[in-house]
Write a protein that holds these residues in place. Structure first.
Motif, PDB file in Angstrom:
ATOM      1  N   GLY A  38      53.447 117.494  30.382  1.00  0.00           N
ATOM      2  CA  GLY A  38      53.339 117.617  31.837  1.00  0.00           C
ATOM      3  C   GLY A  38      52.034 118.299  32.194  1.00  0.00           C
ATOM      4  N   GLU A  39      52.108 119.523  32.704  1.00  0.00           N
ATOM      5  CA  GLU A  39      50.916 120.252  33.100  1.00  0.00           C
ATOM      6  C   GLU A  39      50.843 121.553  32.324  1.00  0.00           C
ATOM      7  N   GLY A  40      49.613 122.108  32.252  1.00  0.00           N
ATOM      8  CA  GLY A  40      49.439 123.404  31.608  1.00  0.00           C
ATOM      9  C   GLY A  40      48.940 123.269  30.185  1.00  0.00           C
ATOM     10  N   THR A  41      48.906 124.410  29.521  1.00  0.00           N
ATOM     11  CA  THR A  41      48.360 124.504  28.165  1.00  0.00           C
ATOM     12  C   THR A  41      49.305 125.297  27.276  1.00  0.00           C
ATOM     13  N   GLU A  42      49.379 124.887  26.016  1.00  0.00           N
ATOM     14  CA  GLU A  42      50.127 125.640  25.011  1.00  0.00           C
ATOM     15  C   GLU A  42      49.130 126.359  24.106  1.00  0.00           C
ATOM     16  N   ILE A  43      49.286 127.663  24.022  1.00  0.00           N
ATOM     17  CA  ILE A  43      48.414 128.489  23.187  1.00  0.00           C
ATOM     18  C   ILE A  43      49.189 128.901  21.947  1.00  0.00           C
ATOM     19  N   SER A  44      48.672 128.579  20.781  1.00  0.00           N
ATOM     20  CA  SER A  44      49.296 128.974  19.523  1.00  0.00           C
ATOM     21  C   SER A  44      48.575 130.206  18.986  1.00  0.00           C
ATOM     22  N   ALA A  45      49.356 131.192  18.546  1.00  0.00           N
ATOM     23  CA  ALA A  45      48.755 132.437  18.075  1.00  0.00           C
ATOM     24  C   ALA A  45      49.654 133.091  17.036  1.00  0.00           C
ATOM     25  N   GLU A  46      49.061 134.021  16.304  1.00  0.00           N
ATOM     26  CA  GLU A  46      49.799 134.856  15.358  1.00  0.00           C
ATOM     27  C   GLU A  46      49.708 136.293  15.858  1.00  0.00           C
ATOM     28  N   VAL A  47      50.886 136.889  16.120  1.00  0.00           N
ATOM     29  CA  VAL A  47      50.918 138.201  16.767  1.00  0.00           C
ATOM     30  C   VAL A  47      51.886 139.115  16.018  1.00  0.00           C
ATOM     31  N   PRO A  48      51.493 140.372  15.748  1.00  0.00           N
ATOM     32  CA  PRO A  48      52.430 141.321  15.118  1.00  0.00           C
ATOM     33  C   PRO A  48      53.668 141.540  15.989  1.00  0.00           C
ATOM     34  N   ASP A  49      54.835 141.637  15.363  1.00  0.00           N
ATOM     35  CA  ASP A  49      56.083 141.805  16.106  1.00  0.00           C
ATOM     36  C   ASP A  49      56.086 143.058  16.975  1.00  0.00           C
ATOM     37  N   GLN A  50      55.410 144.100  16.510  1.00  0.00           N
ATOM     38  CA  GLN A  50      55.374 145.344  17.268  1.00  0.00           C
ATOM     39  C   GLN A  50      54.746 145.131  18.644  1.00  0.00           C
ATOM     40  N   GLU A  51      53.848 144.165  18.751  1.00  0.00           N
ATOM     41  CA  GLU A  51      53.163 143.886  20.015  1.00  0.00           C
ATOM     42  C   GLU A  51      53.960 142.953  20.922  1.00  0.00           C
ATOM     43  N   LEU A  52      55.113 142.470  20.439  1.00  0.00           N
ATOM     44  CA  LEU A  52      55.905 141.509  21.205  1.00  0.00           C
ATOM     45  C   LEU A  52      57.176 142.114  21.789  1.00  0.00           C
ATOM     46  N   LEU A  53      57.374 143.414  21.617  1.00  0.00           N
ATOM     47  CA  LEU A  53      58.626 144.029  22.040  1.00  0.00           C
ATOM     48  C   LEU A  53      58.868 143.851  23.541  1.00  0.00           C
TER      49      LEU A  53
END
Length: 707
Positions: A662-677
């Motif tokens: 549809g519309e928009g963008t998908e950003i793929s990334a690798e992120v530490p779990d501590q930063e995702l709380l």
């Protein structure tokens, strides 16, 4: 609609709770014909006026004698203590009204993003969606995304522009915003007059409003009529209409209205209705739209069904005499009635004092184990908010409530005991914000264990986890508001609890080679314990796991005890050697040791193996590893730069971007779990509620020294 004329809006005196405001002439019982049922979900952002509109429609049809107040907690829809406290809907609620001889089940849904699960359950229970848009505040990104979801399933939709009584209300600007957000097929059927004292029909020019006032339209009716007629003709099955219209022929009004109603029910044309819940403006016209243009359950396709073993079944029809297939769309726990389930019946008929089958599948990962049970319906009700009116049956197409079901949970299928089946569940949003809780005392821990299951049964968007590494009880929630509701419900059951910091489960590994000597020798008279072993430890590559090698020469340690040393090493790895986290990615080599012909044993060599690993750790450099997740973030293009910049500040590594469906963008990334709380909350703030993400565990990486 325009063909229906004007209905009077009545508001009687009185005040108080919804129960005390109930009107005798507004009693709504079970429907007898699916053709005379409309199930309509009211959707839109929080504060758009959905709940107030429901109150106004209830009062207009005599179901209640006076509108309730959100601030006072007296509305029919918001009876949940958390809804009253937060002054916004947190659960879906059903409020039926009678318009002529048609039962309209108004499904009031929460507008706040944290309660998307309740919203999707409301859409599952409904056959059409009524988007409520404020004439003052406009449209948020989440509402636009919701429109897209409805578009995918071809759900019929209409738009209500609310709050026209507000001094800053601008209907024309609201219509423009709707067309920009939802498309050109969104067109007004009525225009408000000067001072919003009445309405004028775009198709026929009829004026509606209070007598004695100058009902001049605030916009050019002729300018609005052309696009409306062209929009109706574009959706008509009569291919001659366009040529006749372009040729200057005056098209019969009755034909235009018939084509309009067909297009709306088909989900290809979307009328806009101006309203004010406070003054009653547009309510009669809106009720005509609900009954004339929105589809009955007979016009909608029922969800796919399957046997209990997962094999497919022939699609069912909305037939009261057909095979029973119903679905639990909401579950609450009442202190007197026990578990109360709100049920949408898709096929067959639910009857009081009948046997049913309860089946649930597919939510085991959220703490809802697959289950099957046979139960009996003892009480059947027609729900009016939190109030229940007893009914003998509920036919296909209608919505009812069942009390005292011991095993039913939200999302479960209700079918006959003789012919059980499962309905394909709707798409549940993934909870991504962890909240760690614990009881205030040992007794509260026991109470928490008993109560948490009841709360989880009512909320499929809540995921329970007892972390094996940290031993914390984690509630995975949709956001802060959702977490607050869950905690309030637990405390409402008498549980004293507190939230604590979520501990990220780290790992330990050896950063250098080391040797360890394990000596477990005890002699206290009689049979003693004797075990000595020497090991070498070396690190493996990330993800290498654990390897054990035996390089014993000359049979210094028998093969039986070699296995015992490995057991001891593995046991110590689970306990940790430095910070108490499990040890990973190492190779342990057994190079020597001693045994005793009498005192050596399996237990002794397990203890020696554990001691050897601890000694090696004391001589080596131990490195902590943190979990890293693969994250895919879906955002509108306008927010890509801000999201990528934010990821950089979270120690994230962007691995790619692609165009989203549809519309928009998908950003793929690798992120530490501590930063995702708290990322579920922060991404929402960063993208004005439009950003979404999903995550999956990727690997462990060394924890930076500065952290």
């Amino acid at each position: 609609m325009s063909a229906k004329g004007t209905r009077e809006t009545t508001k009687g005196p009185g005040a108080g709770t919804p129960d005390t405001r109930r009107g005798d002439n507004g009693t709504v019982l079970a429907a007898s014909d699916p053709a005379k049922v409309r199930n309509v979900a009211l959707v839109g952002h929080s504060g758009a006026g959905k709940t107030t509109l429901v109150e106004a429609l209830l009062a207009a049809t005599g179901a209640i004698t006076r509108m309730g107040s959100i601030s006072e907690g007296t509305t029919v829809s918001d009876s949940d203590p958390s809804a009253i406290h937060q002054q916004r809907s947190v659960t879906l609620s059903v409020a039926p009204i009678m318009v002529d001889d048609i039962k309209v089940n108004l499904v009031d849904t929460p507008g706040y993003t944290d309660f998307t699960g309740e919203l999707r359950a409301g859409l599952r229970a409904a056959d059409a969606a009524l988007f409520v848009v404020s004439a003052v505040d406009g449209i948020d990104g989440a509402t636009v995304a919701l429109w897209g979801e409805c578009e995918k399933i071809r759900m019929p939709r209409a738009v209500v522009v609310s709050k026209l009584d507000h001094p800053r209300a601008d209907f024309s600007a609201a219509v423009v915003r709707c067309q920009e957000a939802f498309g050109e097929s969104v067109l007004p059927l009525y225009l408000p007059t000067a001072g919003h004292a009445g309405l004028i029909g775009v198709l026929h020019g009829t004026l509606h409003g209070t007598g004695g006032q100058d009902l001049m339209p605030t916009a050019n009716v002729e300018a609005a009529r052309g696009p409306l007629i062209e929009g109706i003709i574009a959706e008509s099955e009569d291919e001659t209409l366009m040529d006749r219209y372009l040729g200057g022929e005056e098209l019969p009004l009755v034909d235009l209205i018939a084509d309009l109603e067909t297009a709306v029910a088909r989900g290809s044309f979307f009328p806009v209705m101006p309203t004010s819940a406070e003054t009653g403006l547009g309510l009669p016209e809106l009720m005509a739209l609900l009954t004339d243009a929105l589809p009955s359950p007979l016009e909608r396709i029922t969800p796919a069904v399957m046997k209990l073993d997962g094999s497919s079944l022939k699609p069912l029809e909305c037939n009261p005499a057909g095979r029973l297939a119903a679905e639990v769309v909401r579950t609450t726990v009442d202190p007197f009635l026990g578990r109360v389930c709100l049920v949408r019946v898709f096929s067959g008929t639910l009857r009081e004092d009948s046997s049913i089958h309860i089946g649930g599948r597919g939510l085991a990962d959220r703490g809802h184990e697959d289950h099957d049970a046979d139960e009996r319906i003892t009480h059947l009700y027609s729900p009016v908010g939190s109030s229940l009116q007893a009914v003998p049956q509920c036919i296909a197409g209608d919505i009812c409530a069942i009390s005292k079901l011991a095993s039913a949970e939200t999302g479960d299928t209700v079918s006959s005991r003789e012919a059980p089946l499962l309905i394909e569940t709707w798409n549940m949003p993934e909870p991504l914000m962890p909240v760690a809780i614990e009881g205030a005392s040992r007794s509260d821990e026991d109470a928490l264990a008993k109560s948490i299951g009841k709360v989880a049964a009512a909320d499929p968007t809540l995921r329970l986890e007892r972390n094996q590494d940290t031993h914390q009880l984690i509630l995975w929630c949709m956001g802060e508001a959702h977490a607050e509701v869950v905690l309030d419900r637990l405390r409402g059951q008498g549980v004293k609890l507190q939230t604590v910091d979520v501990i990220t489960p780290l790992r330990e590994t050896f950063a250098s080679k080391a040797a360890g000597h394990g000596r477990h020798v005890k002699q206290s008279g009689g049979h003693g314990q004797f075990a000595i072993c020497d090991i070498e430890v070396e690190p493996l590559a990330r993800g290498g796991g654990f390897e054990f090698a035996d390089k014993i020469v000359g049979g210094a340690i028998p093969a039986t005890f070699v296995a015992s040393v490995e057991k001891g090493v593995r046991s110590q790895m689970l306990k940790g050697v430095s910070a108490g986290f499990p040890v990973v990615d190492i190779k342990v080599t057994l190079v020597g040791g001693k045994t005793h012909s009498v005192d050596s044993s399996d237990a002794a060599f397990q203890a020696a193996g554990a001691l050897a690993l601890r000694e090696a750790a004391a001589a080596a450099k131990i490195q902590l590893l943190e979990p890293v997740s693969s994250v895919v973030i879906s955002v509108p293009d306008d927010y890509v730069g801000a999201v990528m910049s934010d990821l950089s500040g979270r120690r994230g590594r962007v691995t790619g971007t692609t165009a989203a469906d549809g519309e928009g963008t998908e950003i793929s990334a690798e992120v530490p779990d501590q930063e995702l709380l708290r990322y579920a909350i922060e991404l929402r703030a960063l993208t004005a509620g439009t950003g979404r993400f999903r995550r999956s565990f990727l690997r462990h990486e060394p924890l930076p020294k500065q952290v």
